[in-house]
Scaffold this active site. Structure first.
Site, mmCIF file in Angstrom:
data_model
loop_
_atom_site.group_PDB
_atom_site.id
_atom_site.type_symbol
_atom_site.label_atom_id
_atom_site.label_comp_id
_atom_site.label_asym_id
_atom_site.label_seq_id
_atom_site.Cartn_x
_atom_site.Cartn_y
_atom_site.Cartn_z
ATOM 1 N N CYS A 1 -0.928 4.974 -5.699
ATOM 2 C CA CYS A 1 -1.887 4.168 -4.947
ATOM 3 C C CYS A 1 -1.906 2.808 -5.617
ATOM 4 O O CYS A 1 -1.962 2.725 -6.852
ATOM 5 C CB CYS A 1 -3.272 4.809 -4.959
ATOM 6 S SG CYS A 1 -4.528 3.783 -4.171
ATOM 7 N N THR B 1 0.851 -1.180 0.000
ATOM 8 C CA THR B 1 0.000 0.000 0.000
ATOM 9 C C THR B 1 0.887 1.229 0.000
ATOM 10 O O THR B 1 1.913 1.251 0.686
ATOM 11 C CB THR B 1 -0.930 0.045 1.235
ATOM 12 O OG1 THR B 1 -1.390 1.384 1.450
ATOM 13 C CG2 THR B 1 -0.236 -0.426 2.494
#
Length: 229
Positions: A196, A83
């Protein structure tokens, strides 16, 4: 082959991409029926999302640090955090590990630097675009980051959490991201960082007027480099 430990679940959609890409890249390099040796600790993302919204970054850091320790104790030779946003607390994870932590932002910055990029558009969650940790880490490599205006940031963030994290891919969302890339190009960006891990589900090089640096793909390459070194 060294074992790659993945802290995942943030989201499950992007973690599945990590697993698939790491195995594909390992097989591409080694051939036959080779695949990667992976340990995966997948966290309930809703727990992390609530802490993000509440500003509970210290508690979230503790959860991820414990996950990293479990991976290390289970035999991981290195740990990756699947992440971008939670690299805000990467220092807390690195602090508990004796094995290498492969830092996604550093890997992405190194790729930009190799291509001579000095100014890059950054798309990600509002935390990634606004909280300063990503820009500061990039600046250590001499790279300036540009982000969309506040209203666009809110919509980019909404699309990530309400659509991409749930596996929903809409052409309207793709068009919106394309327009943001075009605008940041006009503002002087030389490349765009998909900052992202879910954005790569929506945007590829074919969708961008700027060279695309997909943090997920770059992170995967670095993990496989380590495992096969």
């Amino acid at each position: 082959m060294k074992t790659i430990g993945i802290i995942g679940g943030m989201s499950a959609e992007s973690t599945a991409v990590y697993y698939q890409l790491i195995n594909r890249e390992t097989n591409r390099r080694l051939g036959l029926n080779h695949s990667a040796e992976i340990l995966l600790y997948s966290i309930d993302f809703e727990r992390i999302v609530r802490l993000q919204k509440a500003g509970g970054w210290t508690e979230a850091a503790g959860i991820l640090a414990q996950a990293a320790l479990k991976l290390q104790n289970a035999g991981s030779g290195a740990v990756v955090l699947a992440t971008n946003t939670m690299h805000k607390v990467a220092d807390a994870i690195e602090a508990v590990l004796d094995v290498p932590f492969i830092h996604l932002i550093d890997v992405t910055a190194a790729a930009l630097k190799r291509q001579g990029v000095q100014k890059a558009a950054l798309l990600g969650t509002r935390f990634t675009m606004n909280d300063g940790f990503y820009a500061a880490r990039m600046a250590q490599s001499g790279i300036e980051t540009l982000v969309p205006d506040e209203a666009a940031q809110q919509e980019i963030h909404r699309i990530i959490f309400e659509e991409l994290c749930l596996g929903i891919i809409r052409e309207e969302a793709r068009d919106f991201y394309r327009r943001q890339i075009d605008g940041l190009k006009q503002a002087g960006a030389e490349a765009v960082i998909l900052g992202c891990t879910e954005i790569g589900l929506l945007i590829t090089q074919a969708d961008s007027t700027l060279p695309v640096f997909d943090s997920t793909g770059l992170h995967v390459q670095a993990a496989v480099d380590f495992a096969l070194s």
